[in-house]
Design a protein around this motif. Structure first.
Motif, PDB file in Angstrom:
ATOM      1  N   ALA B  31       0.854  -1.189   0.000  1.00 40.00           N
ATOM      2  CA  ALA B  31       0.000   0.000   0.000  1.00 40.00           C
ATOM      3  C   ALA B  31       0.887   1.235   0.000  1.00 40.00           C
ATOM      4  CB  ALA B  31      -0.890   0.000   1.228  1.00 40.00           C
ATOM      5  N   ASP B  32       0.371   2.313  -0.568  1.00 41.11           N
ATOM      6  CA  ASP B  32       1.084   3.593  -0.532  1.00 41.11           C
ATOM      7  C   ASP B  32       0.516   4.440   0.607  1.00 41.11           C
ATOM      8  OD1 ASP B  32       2.408   2.813  -2.742  1.00 41.11           O
ATOM      9  OD2 ASP B  32       1.435   4.176  -4.130  1.00 41.11           O
ATOM     10  N   TYR B  33       1.372   5.271   1.208  1.00 45.72           N
ATOM     11  CA  TYR B  33       0.904   6.134   2.301  1.00 45.72           C
ATOM     12  C   TYR B  33       1.073   7.590   1.904  1.00 45.72           C
ATOM     13  CZ  TYR B  33       0.863   1.961   5.141  1.00 45.72           C
ATOM     14  OH  TYR B  33       0.572   0.716   5.623  1.00 45.72           O
ATOM     15  N   LEU B  34       0.010   8.339   2.109  1.00 40.25           N
ATOM     16  CA  LEU B  34       0.071   9.758   1.762  1.00 40.25           C
ATOM     17  C   LEU B  34       0.981  10.475   2.755  1.00 40.25           C
ATOM     18  CD1 LEU B  34      -0.945  12.095   0.014  1.00 40.25           C
ATOM     19  CD2 LEU B  34      -2.852  12.351   1.585  1.00 40.25           C
ATOM     20  N   HIS B  35       2.006  11.097   2.218  1.00 40.08           N
ATOM     21  CA  HIS B  35       2.997  11.758   3.059  1.00 40.08           C
ATOM     22  C   HIS B  35       2.578  13.214   3.288  1.00 40.08           C
ATOM     23  CE1 HIS B  35       6.929  11.092   4.779  1.00 40.08           C
ATOM     24  NE2 HIS B  35       7.310  12.268   4.373  1.00 40.08           N
ATOM     25  N   ASN B  36       2.458  13.946   2.237  1.00 36.53           N
ATOM     26  CA  ASN B  36       1.845  15.273   2.344  1.00 36.53           C
ATOM     27  C   ASN B  36       1.338  15.747   0.996  1.00 36.53           C
ATOM     28  OD1 ASN B  36       4.535  15.774   1.595  1.00 36.53           O
ATOM     29  ND2 ASN B  36       4.466  17.838   2.402  1.00 36.53           N
ATOM     30  N   SER B  37       0.612  16.870   1.034  1.00 40.72           N
ATOM     31  CA  SER B  37      -0.056  17.322  -0.184  1.00 40.72           C
ATOM     32  C   SER B  37      -0.146  18.838  -0.169  1.00 40.72           C
ATOM     33  CB  SER B  37      -1.455  16.723  -0.250  1.00 40.72           C
ATOM     34  OG  SER B  37      -2.196  17.168   0.863  1.00 40.72           O
ATOM     35  N   GLN B  45      -1.478  32.070  -8.551  1.00 38.20           N
ATOM     36  CA  GLN B  45      -2.769  31.443  -8.848  1.00 38.20           C
ATOM     37  C   GLN B  45      -2.642  29.931  -8.678  1.00 38.20           C
ATOM     38  OE1 GLN B  45      -5.614  32.945  -9.860  1.00 38.20           O
ATOM     39  NE2 GLN B  45      -4.778  35.010 -10.027  1.00 38.20           N
ATOM     40  N   ILE B  46      -3.748  29.287  -8.308  1.00 35.71           N
ATOM     41  CA  ILE B  46      -3.746  27.828  -8.173  1.00 35.71           C
ATOM     42  C   ILE B  46      -3.754  27.198  -9.563  1.00 35.71           C
ATOM     43  CG2 ILE B  46      -5.073  25.820  -7.372  1.00 35.71           C
ATOM     44  CD1 ILE B  46      -4.088  27.581  -5.110  1.00 35.71           C
ATOM     45  N   LYS B  47      -2.794  26.337  -9.808  1.00 38.28           N
ATOM     46  CA  LYS B  47      -2.737  25.676 -11.113  1.00 38.28           C
ATOM     47  C   LYS B  47      -2.904  24.171 -11.005  1.00 38.28           C
ATOM     48  CE  LYS B  47      -2.398  29.267 -13.428  1.00 38.28           C
ATOM     49  NZ  LYS B  47      -3.405  29.672 -14.399  1.00 38.28           N
ATOM     50  N   GLY B  48      -2.735  23.644  -9.809  1.00 36.48           N
ATOM     51  CA  GLY B  48      -2.868  22.196  -9.664  1.00 36.48           C
ATOM     52  C   GLY B  48      -2.581  21.780  -8.235  1.00 36.48           C
ATOM     53  N   TYR B  49      -2.438  20.489  -8.065  1.00 32.88           N
ATOM     54  CA  TYR B  49      -2.243  19.938  -6.717  1.00 32.88           C
ATOM     55  C   TYR B  49      -1.187  18.838  -6.770  1.00 32.88           C
ATOM     56  CZ  TYR B  49      -6.730  22.243  -6.346  1.00 32.88           C
ATOM     57  OH  TYR B  49      -7.726  23.184  -6.393  1.00 32.88           O
ATOM     58  N   PHE B  50      -0.482  18.661  -5.654  1.00 33.23           N
ATOM     59  CA  PHE B  50       0.455  17.535  -5.577  1.00 33.23           C
ATOM     60  C   PHE B  50       0.111  16.647  -4.387  1.00 33.23           C
ATOM     61  CE2 PHE B  50       2.663  20.738  -2.919  1.00 33.23           C
ATOM     62  CZ  PHE B  50       2.915  19.997  -1.776  1.00 33.23           C
ATOM     63  N   PHE B  51       0.402  15.389  -4.548  1.00 30.54           N
ATOM     64  CA  PHE B  51       0.245  14.419  -3.463  1.00 30.54           C
ATOM     65  C   PHE B  51       1.529  13.608  -3.404  1.00 30.54           C
ATOM     66  CE2 PHE B  51      -3.956  15.614  -4.564  1.00 30.54           C
ATOM     67  CZ  PHE B  51      -4.636  15.642  -3.361  1.00 30.54           C
ATOM     68  N   LEU B  52       2.188  13.655  -2.286  1.00 30.21           N
ATOM     69  CA  LEU B  52       3.447  12.923  -2.135  1.00 30.21           C
ATOM     70  C   LEU B  52       3.170  11.650  -1.343  1.00 30.21           C
ATOM     71  CD1 LEU B  52       6.559  12.977  -2.577  1.00 30.21           C
ATOM     72  CD2 LEU B  52       6.742  14.002  -0.313  1.00 30.21           C
ATOM     73  N   LEU B  67       5.302  11.068  -6.475  1.00 30.56           N
ATOM     74  CA  LEU B  67       4.734  12.418  -6.459  1.00 30.56           C
ATOM     75  C   LEU B  67       3.674  12.460  -7.546  1.00 30.56           C
ATOM     76  CD1 LEU B  67       4.860  15.320  -5.403  1.00 30.56           C
ATOM     77  CD2 LEU B  67       6.829  15.709  -6.881  1.00 30.56           C
ATOM     78  N   GLN B  68       2.430  12.538  -7.106  1.00 30.67           N
ATOM     79  CA  GLN B  68       1.324  12.530  -8.060  1.00 30.67           C
ATOM     80  C   GLN B  68       0.903  13.976  -8.339  1.00 30.67           C
ATOM     81  OE1 GLN B  68      -2.808  10.841  -7.115  1.00 30.67           O
ATOM     82  NE2 GLN B  68      -1.684   9.088  -7.900  1.00 30.67           N
ATOM     83  N   ILE B  69       0.857  14.324  -9.615  1.00 33.76           N
ATOM     84  CA  ILE B  69       0.498  15.695  -9.989  1.00 33.76           C
ATOM     85  C   ILE B  69      -0.902  15.697 -10.593  1.00 33.76           C
ATOM     86  CG2 ILE B  69       1.191  17.733 -11.340  1.00 33.76           C
ATOM     87  CD1 ILE B  69       3.293  16.792  -9.279  1.00 33.76           C
ATOM     88  N   LEU B  70      -1.748  16.558 -10.061  1.00 34.27           N
ATOM     89  CA  LEU B  70      -3.110  16.700 -10.562  1.00 34.27           C
ATOM     90  C   LEU B  70      -3.267  18.088 -11.173  1.00 34.27           C
ATOM     91  CD1 LEU B  70      -3.383  14.289  -8.589  1.00 34.27           C
ATOM     92  CD2 LEU B  70      -5.594  15.171  -7.955  1.00 34.27           C
ATOM     93  N   ASP B  71      -4.002  18.195 -12.248  1.00 35.37           N
ATOM     94  CA  ASP B  71      -4.193  19.513 -12.864  1.00 35.37           C
ATOM     95  C   ASP B  71      -5.280  20.288 -12.123  1.00 35.37           C
ATOM     96  OD1 ASP B  71      -6.646  18.657 -13.801  1.00 35.37           O
ATOM     97  OD2 ASP B  71      -6.023  18.453 -15.884  1.00 35.37           O
ATOM     98  N   GLN B  72      -5.610  21.468 -12.636  1.00 34.02           N
ATOM     99  CA  GLN B  72      -6.561  22.322 -11.911  1.00 34.02           C
ATOM    100  C   GLN B  72      -7.972  21.719 -11.845  1.00 34.02           C
ATOM    101  OE1 GLN B  72      -8.078  25.721 -14.700  1.00 34.02           O
ATOM    102  NE2 GLN B  72      -5.886  25.673 -14.845  1.00 34.02           N
ATOM    103  N   ASN B  73      -8.255  20.710 -12.695  1.00 32.52           N
ATOM    104  CA  ASN B  73      -9.554  20.037 -12.647  1.00 32.52           C
ATOM    105  C   ASN B  73      -9.469  18.686 -11.938  1.00 32.52           C
ATOM    106  OD1 ASN B  73     -10.783  22.100 -14.161  1.00 32.52           O
ATOM    107  ND2 ASN B  73      -9.988  21.197 -16.047  1.00 32.52           N
TER     108      ASN B  73
END
Lengths: 458, 439
Positions: B31-37, B45-52, B67-73
């Motif tokens: 399993a993966d564990y969410l470290h921070n985001s 301006q907000i352009k996206g989100y990261f999840f480490l 490191l998962q990168i999500l776009d603004q949607n």
């Protein structure tokens, strides 16, 4: 369902006017969205019995895993009835059955096959064998075809999947592989290691997935070949196999230039089109990124390229003599290809997919700019989008732009994202106002117009 | 705005899915564990989100991270895998159309590591520096440490041993430089990044001695790596504490605006006299100065300092979005509208709100301010998300009443006109993200 939506839908189901040039005349009456709840239940029950018989006959080994996958397959098939996706019109079903009968009656090997072919109201250009004896022919694909022979090839291809038990074989081989000694040992080794688990695990998962997808791709070519075998015994034209595969090859090519269409439709003198409404961010994070697929992802495609499929079936087809493009009733074929264009619009609306419904409407408006149904539906959809945005549920009705969608659909989604309620209200009011005199006797139009006026007044 | 941790609890994310059967399945092996985001910013301006995610253990000291990168949607666009120390946290992320920059704090090496990736997720450059000499705020706390400078690269501003420094990190080639002022410039207590042009980094540094705070406005040319000019905050008996700089590209001018104080006033504890705006040339010459003093120019009830969050120039007007702390309870959200001569023409005060973020269109033709509030009425009791949107002509208000079965709800910044709602469901250990558009 909101009262607004219920009223609007009832009105649209009453009748549909067809435009003739600039004069609107009630030349053809279509009854859209007619789904018989009792018929759907009866059909669902019938296929559930087949499902139960199927799972009762599953082998004892790995039964739990097999049951899980067969249940998932049935759940997917059952949803087609629950979501009223299956088209229950007896006349359309009778027409489809005639095409199927032509295939079955000329291929004795199929006589004992529990075979049920249904039209689905989905606009997705696809057809599939979903298990439990059900072949689904999406209207979104049927409308792209130009004759009955092409439809017959699609059906033959799905019959081939059913006859050759491709779905069942894939499930069986997947379960066997996952429960093989080799995989179990590998999993044990990974679990016993304290460090560096993810890479071997990923490699193992990828190998299983790759193996499964490879079988699925091979199945497609096998189904094509078998479909040609079935088709050659019928009166249909086998040469249409190549045409059909070429149509499938081009199915995702831009059908319209969305932004130009939007500008043409919604540029009113009283409320001019604003460039901002179609602006978008092209970069990685703007929702329109062109993501690079790697070699491994390409190898995971479930379908081989159509060009490859053509090269595989061409030699067999060249040996066959030509048949008739239309065997059953060419007039009926044309009638249904036209009717189904509206059905997919209506179904997308009734299943709360306003984005898709608006896109299909926009596509058709390019060919039929004065079509009353399409004009009224545009008004109804924009009213719906207005209320969805006001109620903070826009994303339940319209997708957000995503790299996975084709650009022409993404542009429409971006347009919706760029609008605020006051923009939607004004755009819609001005759009409908333009047609008011011409369509004042068309109740669905007037319903959309009245709602839009009330919104605009606010 | 940076969100260091969404939640304190670890959230398990299964990395690969397969049906689980028997005791040994792919799901229960790994399993993966969410470290921070957090959020990914571009030009504030907000352009996206990261999840480490911590996706594997490599050895006693090293983890594999995804490191998962999500776009603004909230579409997943890239996954970046790398190995690093167990003592790693991702502080901040920035984007400049052609690259992504991530600022990591490595407690193993005691370094701040800036990693720049291309948009396919390939590592381009890594820049490291020891953080033990940095002011505490620059090393761990606070936010807004890394800023994009268009397509050229990124900058950070720090205070080191009483002196400020500007770091430039190229995203085009492996090039880094640090600008430090001359030895006689010291006693710097604080720095703030005000904005940038196509060649200048503008910052405010505050010198503090004997309780007296003196602000300076510094411009550093990021092409040459040299200081371009310095403007003293003190002028005509007043002190300007600019909070933003706006590049007026068409006029080739820069607008500085913020609170201003009487000279010798205690900036940190005293009330400001009002809002001032300076137009300066790109060479640092002051062209115009405008002062709006609270009781004289605008007799509304706007007491004390305004903590300015954002200045937005929209359609020949200047808007100021900020908060005013009240002595007894909470803060009030304040929006001010200034005309093209930078005189206040309108003030809106929203009582006892919790400011979240401001977002604008690319051209700032419209913008929205988002805040949360608590509502208690016969019809609804609970948290609300509110937006005030300027549509180019007027302000429009909207409100979402949060009704959810989630155990915990958090409102995060999102693209213009939207909010991101994060819901945590304890029983199913599920985090759900959704973007809601606000009218």
């Amino acid at each position: 369902m909101s009262i607004f939506k219920f009223v609007a839908q009832c009105l649209l189901c009453v009748y549909l006017l067809i435009a003739s040039g600039n004069v609107f005349a009630q030349s053809v009456v279509y009854n859209l969205g007619a789904t018989d709840a009792d018929a759907l239940q009866t059909l669902s029950d019938k296929h559930e019995i087949i499902y139960k018989q199927t799972i009762a006959s599953l082998p004892g080994q790995h039964k739990k895993a097999l049951l899980q996958l067969y249940k998932a397959r049935w759940d997917n098939a059952r949803q087609k009835f629950v979501r009223r996706e299956i088209y229950t019109s007896p006349s359309a079903k009778a027409y489809l059955d005639k095409i199927v009968d032509e295939i079955v009656s000329n291929n004795p090997a199929l006589t004992d096959l529990p075979l049920n072919c249904y039209f689905s109201r989905s606009g997705n250009p696809n057809a599939s064998y979903v298990g439990e004896g059900m072949i689904i022919f999406n209207m979104g694909l049927f409308t792209r075809l130009s004759n009955e022979s092409q439809a017959a090839f699609v059906i033959c291809h799905e019959i081939a999947h059913q006859y050759l038990r491709h779905s069942e074989n894939t499930i069986s081989s997947y379960v066997s592989k996952l429960n093989s000694k080799e995989v179990k040992d590998e999993l044990k080794t990974i679990k016993s290691s304290k460090y560096r688990r993810s890479q071997p695990l990923e490699a193992l998962t990828n190998s299983i997935t790759y193996d499964t997808r490879r079988h699925v791709r091979e199945n497609e070519c096998e189904a094509d070949s078998f479909a040609v075998e079935l088709l050659k015994h019928t009166r249909f034209d086998p040469n249409e196999v190549i045409t059909t595969l070429n149509i499938l090859d081009q199915i995702d090519v831009d059908s319209i230039s969305t932004n130009e269409c939007l500008k043409k439709l919604f540029d009113a003198k009283e409320y001019p089109f604003q460039q901002r409404w179609t602006s978008k961010e092209e970069g990685l994070l703007g929702g329109h990124a062109k993501l690079q697929s790697d070699q491994f992802e390409d190898s995971l495609k479930t379908h081989p390229d159509c060009k490859y499929r053509i090269s595989k079936v061409s030699p067999a087809i060249q040996k066959l003599s030509a048949g008739s493009a239309n065997v059953i009733d060419s007039a009926l074929f044309r009638f249904y290809t036209r009717l189904f264009q509206y059905e997919v619009v209506e179904y997308a609306y009734s299943s709360d997919n306003y984005g898709k419904s608006l896109f299909y409407t926009l596509e058709l408006l390019q060919q039929m700019p004065n079509d009353p149904y399409l004009i009224a539906n545009t008004g109804r959809l924009l009213n719906g989008i207005y209320f969805a945005q006001k109620g903070h549920h826009l994303n339940d009705y319209v997708d957000l732009p995503a790299p996975a969608y084709p650009p022409y659909y993404n542009d429409l989604l971006q347009f919706v994202q760029n609008l605020y309620p006051e923009n939607i209200a004004s755009i819609n009011y001005q759009f409908l106002e333009h047609f008011r005199n011409k369509l004042k006797d068309y109740p669905p139009f007037m319903e959309a117009y009245r709602t839009s006026s009330q919104i605009a007044e606010k | 705005m940076f969100i260091r941790f969404l939640f304190t609890m670890l959230v398990v994310c299964v990395s690969v899915t397969a049906f689980s059967q028997g005791r040994l399945s792919i799901e229960n092996v790994h399993a993966d564990y969410l470290h921070n985001s957090g959020t990914i910013m571009q030009s504030n301006q907000i352009k996206g989100y990261f999840f480490l995610y911590e996706s594997d253990k490599i050895d006693k000291r090293t983890n594999e991270y995804t490191l998962q990168i999500l776009d603004q949607n909230v579409n997943k666009v890239i996954d970046i895998k790398f190995e690093d120390t167990k003592q790693l946290s991702l502080l901040e992320a920035s984007y400049n159309n052609s690259s992504l920059a991530f600022l990591f704090r490595n407690d193993g090496n005691k370094t701040l590591d800036l990693k720049i990736y291309d948009v396919q997720g390939n590592l381009k450059f890594t820049y490291s520096r020891k953080f033990d000499k940095l002011a505490p705020d620059n090393a761990s706390g606070g936010s807004n440490r890394i800023f994009d400078l268009g397509d050229k690269g990124y900058a950070s501003v720090n205070v080191v041993s009483g002196r400020y420094e500007v770091n430039y990190y190229s995203s085009e080639s492996k090039k880094v430089w640090t600008y430090t002022p001359s030895a006689d410039e010291k006693n710097i207590s604080n720095t703030a990044f005000l904005g940038s042009t196509d060649s200048l980094i503008l910052l405010r540094v505050t010198e503090s001695e004997g309780g007296i705070v003196v602000p300076h406005i510094i411009a550093v040319n990021f092409v040459t790596g040299q200081k371009a000019f310095q403007i003293e905050g003190e002028r005509d008996g007043f002190m300007l504490m600019p909070s933003n700089a706006i590049d007026m590209k068409a006029e080739r001018k820069i607008l500085l605006a913020g609170n201003y104080y009487q000279k010798d006033d205690h900036i940190m504890s005293g009330n400001s006299k009002g809002i001032a705006a300076y137009e300066i040339s790109r060479e640092g010459r002051i062209l115009t100065t405008t002062f709006n003093s609270w009781p004289d120019d605008y007799p509304a009830n706007v007491p004390g300092n305004i903590n300015i969050h954002k200045l937005i120039q929209s359609n020949d007007k200047l808007f100021v979005v900020g908060e005013v702390s009240k002595s007894k309870a909470g803060t009030d959200l304040v929006t001010m509208e200034l005309n093209n001569r930078y005189k206040i023409i309108n003030v809106n005060v929203f009582n006892e709100t919790d400011f979240k973020f401001t977002a604008g269109d690319i051209d700032n033709s419209s913008f929205s301010v988002c805040y949360t509030d608590y509502m208690k009425s016969a019809e609804f009791k609970g948290q609300t998300i509110n937006s005030i949107r300027y549509n180019g002509e007027k302000f429009v208000k909207d409100r979402i009443k949060l009704r959810s079965k989630a155990n915990r709800i958090q409102v995060l910044p999102a693209k213009m006109g939207s909010v991101m709602i994060v819901e945590y469901f304890r029983k199913s250990k599920k985090l759900q993200f959704r973007i809601e558009k606000m009218g």
